[in-house]
Motif scaffolding. Structure first.
Motif, PDB file in Angstrom:
ATOM      1  N   THR A  10      10.548  -1.708   1.366  1.00 37.35           N
ATOM      2  CA  THR A  10      10.968  -1.067   2.379  1.00 37.35           C
ATOM      3  C   THR A  10      11.169   0.399   1.303  1.00 37.35           C
ATOM      4  O   THR A  10      10.634   0.819   3.216  1.00 37.35           O
ATOM      5  CB  THR A  10      12.638  -1.711   1.860  1.00 37.35           C
ATOM      6  N   ILE A  13       7.614   2.185   3.060  1.00 33.43           N
ATOM      7  CA  ILE A  13       7.275   2.079   4.987  1.00 33.43           C
ATOM      8  C   ILE A  13       8.395   2.990   4.896  1.00 33.43           C
ATOM      9  O   ILE A  13       7.327   3.932   6.103  1.00 33.43           O
ATOM     10  CB  ILE A  13       8.401   0.527   5.003  1.00 33.43           C
ATOM     11  N   LYS A  14       9.179   3.564   4.787  1.00 30.90           N
ATOM     12  CA  LYS A  14       9.789   4.468   5.021  1.00 30.90           C
ATOM     13  C   LYS A  14       9.252   5.596   3.979  1.00 30.90           C
ATOM     14  O   LYS A  14       9.305   6.931   5.371  1.00 30.90           O
ATOM     15  CB  LYS A  14      11.669   4.300   3.589  1.00 30.90           C
ATOM     16  N   LYS A  17       6.490   6.219   6.519  1.00 32.67           N
ATOM     17  CA  LYS A  17       6.261   6.757   8.089  1.00 32.67           C
ATOM     18  C   LYS A  17       7.103   8.662   8.190  1.00 32.67           C
ATOM     19  O   LYS A  17       6.982   8.802   9.505  1.00 32.67           O
ATOM     20  CB  LYS A  17       7.902   5.925   7.993  1.00 32.67           C
ATOM     21  N   LYS A 190       1.834  -1.157   9.858  1.00 32.67           N
ATOM     22  CA  LYS A 190       2.526  -2.468  10.489  1.00 32.67           C
ATOM     23  C   LYS A 190       2.092  -3.367   9.284  1.00 32.67           C
ATOM     24  O   LYS A 190       3.174  -4.603   9.360  1.00 32.67           O
ATOM     25  CB  LYS A 190       1.345  -2.608  11.308  1.00 32.67           C
ATOM     26  N   GLU A 193       4.569  -3.860   7.061  1.00 31.21           N
ATOM     27  CA  GLU A 193       5.605  -4.488   7.512  1.00 31.21           C
ATOM     28  C   GLU A 193       5.845  -5.609   7.442  1.00 31.21           C
ATOM     29  O   GLU A 193       6.808  -6.710   6.866  1.00 31.21           O
ATOM     30  CB  GLU A 193       5.992  -3.509   8.609  1.00 31.21           C
ATOM     31  N   ASP A 194       4.435  -6.261   8.118  1.00 31.07           N
ATOM     32  CA  ASP A 194       4.168  -7.980   7.867  1.00 31.07           C
ATOM     33  C   ASP A 194       4.437  -8.430   7.094  1.00 31.07           C
ATOM     34  O   ASP A 194       4.999  -9.519   6.616  1.00 31.07           O
ATOM     35  CB  ASP A 194       3.137  -7.990   8.442  1.00 31.07           C
ATOM     36  N   LYS A 196       6.031  -7.279   3.766  1.00 33.54           N
ATOM     37  CA  LYS A 196       7.189  -7.465   3.653  1.00 33.54           C
ATOM     38  C   LYS A 196       7.961  -8.882   4.438  1.00 33.54           C
ATOM     39  O   LYS A 196       8.581  -9.966   3.652  1.00 33.54           O
ATOM     40  CB  LYS A 196       8.367  -5.630   4.239  1.00 33.54           C
ATOM     41  N   SER A 197       8.082  -9.147   5.879  1.00 31.87           N
ATOM     42  CA  SER A 197       8.477 -10.071   6.402  1.00 31.87           C
ATOM     43  C   SER A 197       8.207 -11.483   5.754  1.00 31.87           C
ATOM     44  O   SER A 197       8.570 -12.371   5.809  1.00 31.87           O
ATOM     45  CB  SER A 197       7.751 -10.486   8.154  1.00 31.87           C
TER      46      SER A 197
END
Length: 202
Positions: A10, A13-14, A17, A190, A193-194, A196-197
């Motif tokens: 998390t 990713i922050k 970005k 991306k 994020e994937d 992380k999920s």
């Protein structure tokens, strides 16, 4: 362990970005149209009786960073040097009235990047040239492939001019690096994020 991993992702990713330069992919000047399929990108341009396509894949396009070099030059406030994606790219020139496609395999030589200010040197080189039957997905290994290592330099210069006349020149190569780097970064975010999920999935 997974919770900590997800939290780390998390934050990561922050951060990514925050440093993302382009929210949308930068355009390549000169009327090129962009198609992206996952990690593969294709630029298409039509000019009088010809169709030129440039294809590249961002996978493995970031040159391994020379760790030793970056350590000394780093300013304290910089955590990471900026990564640049310099993919190999394939230029195909298709003439309307022939059954053949001229295919030029180009790449960015590792030692050329970042040596600006030299004499007009090209930032990319042509590695191989061949003819392939137009419209066939699979290229034949039986078609003669010209390797440019042993090529007459005058012929090589003409090939570079031939590309430049079709919009594939240093400016294009620079913009391709911009585009590829932005695309690579977008895919990386991306991926995080994937991941992380995936990690959070029970």
């Amino acid at each position: 362990g997974d919770k900590a991993f997800a939290q780390f992702l998390t934050d990561e990713i922050k951060e990514e970005k925050k440093i993302q330069k382009h929210k949308s992919l930068p355009k390549v000047s000169g009327g090129w149209e962009l198609e992206v399929h996952g990690t593969e990108a294709k630029l298409v341009r039509k000019i009088a009786g010809e169709k030129i396509t440039v294809t590249f894949n961002i996978n493995n396009s970031i040159p391994p960073s020379a760790e030793e070099d970056t350590q000394e030059q780093q300013k304290p406030e910089e955590q990471e040097p900026e990564l640049t994606s310099t993919p190999n790219f394939v230029v195909e020139v298709i003439k309307d009235d022939t059954k053949q496609t001229l295919v030029l395999d180009c790449h960015y030589p590792e030692d050329e990047i970042g040596h600006e200010g030299e004499e007009e040197s090209d930032i990319f080189t042509i590695r191989e040239v061949s003819f392939q039957p137009t419209g066939e997905a699979d290229w034949k290994d039986t078609n003669y492939t010209l390797n440019t290592d042993s090529l007459d330099w005058a012929l090589y210069d003409h090939l570079m001019d031939f590309l430049a006349d079709r919009g594939v020149d240093n400016t294009f190569a620079d913009e391709l690096i911009e585009l590829s780097t932005a695309l690579e970064h977008q895919e990386y975010i991306k991926f995080l994020e994937d991941l992380k999920s995936f990690v959070k999935c029970q």
